[in-house]
Scaffold this motif. Structure first.
Motif, PDB file in Angstrom:
ATOM      1  N   UNK A  42      15.659 -41.563  67.972  1.00 32.04           N
ATOM      2  CA  UNK A  42      15.967 -40.371  69.010  1.00 32.04           C
ATOM      3  C   UNK A  42      15.212 -39.375  68.533  1.00 32.04           C
ATOM      4  N   UNK A  43      15.092 -38.470  69.586  1.00 33.02           N
ATOM      5  CA  UNK A  43      13.377 -37.870  70.093  1.00 33.02           C
ATOM      6  C   UNK A  43      14.010 -36.888  68.906  1.00 33.02           C
ATOM      7  N   UNK A  44      15.381 -36.254  68.544  1.00 31.97           N
ATOM      8  CA  UNK A  44      15.599 -34.872  67.955  1.00 31.97           C
ATOM      9  C   UNK A  44      15.918 -35.335  66.790  1.00 31.97           C
ATOM     10  N   UNK A  79       7.032 -47.755  65.686  1.00 35.49           N
ATOM     11  CA  UNK A  79       7.389 -48.392  67.384  1.00 35.49           C
ATOM     12  C   UNK A  79       6.635 -49.111  68.110  1.00 35.49           C
ATOM     13  N   UNK A  80       5.779 -47.888  68.684  1.00 33.05           N
ATOM     14  CA  UNK A  80       5.127 -47.909  69.159  1.00 33.05           C
ATOM     15  C   UNK A  80       4.352 -49.180  69.356  1.00 33.05           C
ATOM     16  N   UNK A  81       4.389 -49.870  68.164  1.00 33.19           N
ATOM     17  CA  UNK A  81       3.399 -51.558  67.888  1.00 33.19           C
ATOM     18  C   UNK A  81       4.275 -52.401  67.666  1.00 33.19           C
ATOM     19  N   UNK A  82       5.437 -51.714  67.390  1.00 31.50           N
ATOM     20  CA  UNK A  82       6.711 -52.828  66.672  1.00 31.50           C
ATOM     21  C   UNK A  82       7.442 -53.548  67.569  1.00 31.50           C
ATOM     22  N   UNK A  87      13.158 -47.949  75.832  1.00 32.17           N
ATOM     23  CA  UNK A  87      13.484 -47.839  76.826  1.00 32.17           C
ATOM     24  C   UNK A  87      14.447 -46.476  76.731  1.00 32.17           C
ATOM     25  N   UNK A  88      13.613 -45.282  77.306  1.00 30.51           N
ATOM     26  CA  UNK A  88      14.473 -44.019  77.398  1.00 30.51           C
ATOM     27  C   UNK A  88      15.809 -43.777  77.908  1.00 30.51           C
ATOM     28  N   UNK A  89      16.952 -43.218  77.841  1.00 26.42           N
ATOM     29  CA  UNK A  89      18.199 -42.716  78.607  1.00 26.42           C
ATOM     30  C   UNK A  89      17.761 -41.792  79.452  1.00 26.42           C
ATOM     31  N   UNK A  92      13.461 -37.088  80.246  1.00 27.37           N
ATOM     32  CA  UNK A  92      12.917 -36.171  79.059  1.00 27.37           C
ATOM     33  C   UNK A  92      12.674 -36.984  77.958  1.00 27.37           C
ATOM     34  N   UNK A  93      13.667 -37.949  77.797  1.00 22.97           N
ATOM     35  CA  UNK A  93      12.904 -38.728  76.929  1.00 22.97           C
ATOM     36  C   UNK A  93      12.092 -39.336  76.549  1.00 22.97           C
ATOM     37  N   UNK A  94      11.957 -39.974  77.665  1.00 27.47           N
ATOM     38  CA  UNK A  94      10.179 -40.846  78.147  1.00 27.47           C
ATOM     39  C   UNK A  94       9.521 -38.983  78.474  1.00 27.47           C
ATOM     40  N   UNK A  95       9.663 -38.513  78.481  1.00 26.53           N
ATOM     41  CA  UNK A  95       8.282 -37.155  77.996  1.00 26.53           C
ATOM     42  C   UNK A  95       8.109 -37.158  77.209  1.00 26.53           C
ATOM     43  N   UNK A  96       8.832 -37.234  75.935  1.00 27.32           N
ATOM     44  CA  UNK A  96       9.474 -36.795  74.565  1.00 27.32           C
ATOM     45  C   UNK A  96       8.298 -38.079  73.704  1.00 27.32           C
ATOM     46  N   UNK A  97       8.992 -39.727  74.708  1.00 22.60           N
ATOM     47  CA  UNK A  97       8.105 -40.343  73.446  1.00 22.60           C
ATOM     48  C   UNK A  97       6.762 -40.201  74.208  1.00 22.60           C
ATOM     49  N   UNK A  98       6.124 -39.961  75.243  1.00 21.22           N
ATOM     50  CA  UNK A  98       4.327 -39.918  76.200  1.00 21.22           C
ATOM     51  C   UNK A  98       4.308 -38.981  75.332  1.00 21.22           C
ATOM     52  N   UNK A  99       5.214 -38.377  75.386  1.00 21.38           N
ATOM     53  CA  UNK A  99       4.560 -36.723  74.143  1.00 21.38           C
ATOM     54  C   UNK A  99       3.811 -37.490  73.191  1.00 21.38           C
ATOM     55  N   UNK A 100       5.178 -38.405  72.314  1.00 15.25           N
ATOM     56  CA  UNK A 100       4.464 -38.402  70.683  1.00 15.25           C
ATOM     57  C   UNK A 100       3.848 -39.561  71.169  1.00 15.25           C
TER      58      UNK A 100
END
Length: 162
Positions: A42-44, A79-82, A87-89, A92-100
């Motif tokens: 999760x992002x939260x 996770x970005x290397x593993x 797959x973002x549900x 908003x989660x996609x934006x959050x992952x890109x921000x991370x």
């Protein structure tokens, strides 16, 4: 070579663990458990360490899909290397992952990063709705089941094994 899939939603108790469990089940049914690994995050941080939501567990139990041992966790830089597929549900989660990714200074991840509904373009919706708010777990399960089938086909094509 193994494919590694990470499903991401907001709290990692409804949608992403449902997708993780359904995908694992489909992978096992296809006899590919030795070739494909699945996880969710999760992002939260509201539900860290908690099992999936009761509504998710109930639906998975009805379909005889295991959710044993699943606990909510946060998306981690590692996770970005593993993972090969993140797959973002929802968007908003996609934006959050890109921000991370940006905050971590990772300019290019080897993972294919996309929204779950890109797997189901004919459905005409951008996001898997969050059943935490509306309680519509059966609709989410329908989307997740269909989308995971499409993802499995995509991975099989990408990895050249059928």
């Amino acid at each position: 070579m193994k494919a590694h899939i990470l499903f991401v939603c907001l709290g990692n108790i409804c949608r992403s663990p449902m997708a993780e469990a359904v995908m694992r089940h489909q992978v096992e049914q296809a006899h590919l458990a030795d070739r494909i690994e699945v996880d969710s995050a999760g992002t939260g941080d509201w539900h860290l360490g908690h099992p999936p939501h009761e509504g998710t567990r109930k639906l998975l139990d009805q379909h005889q899909i295991s959710h044993q041992g699943m606990k909510a966790r946060l998306v981690a830089e590692s996770d970005f290397e593993s993972f090969d597929y993140i797959v973002c549900l929802d968007t908003k989660n996609l934006r959050d992952v890109r921000e991370l990714l940006e905050k971590a200074g990772i300019e290019e991840s080897g993972a294919k990063l996309f929204t779950f509904m890109e797997l189901l373009p004919d459905r005409g919706i951008a996001d898997v709705p969050d059943p935490y708010y509306d309680g519509n777990f059966p609709f989410v399960f329908e989307l997740v089941d269909s989308g995971c089938k499409e993802l499995l086909k995509r991975i099989q094509a990408d990895m050249k094994f059928v």
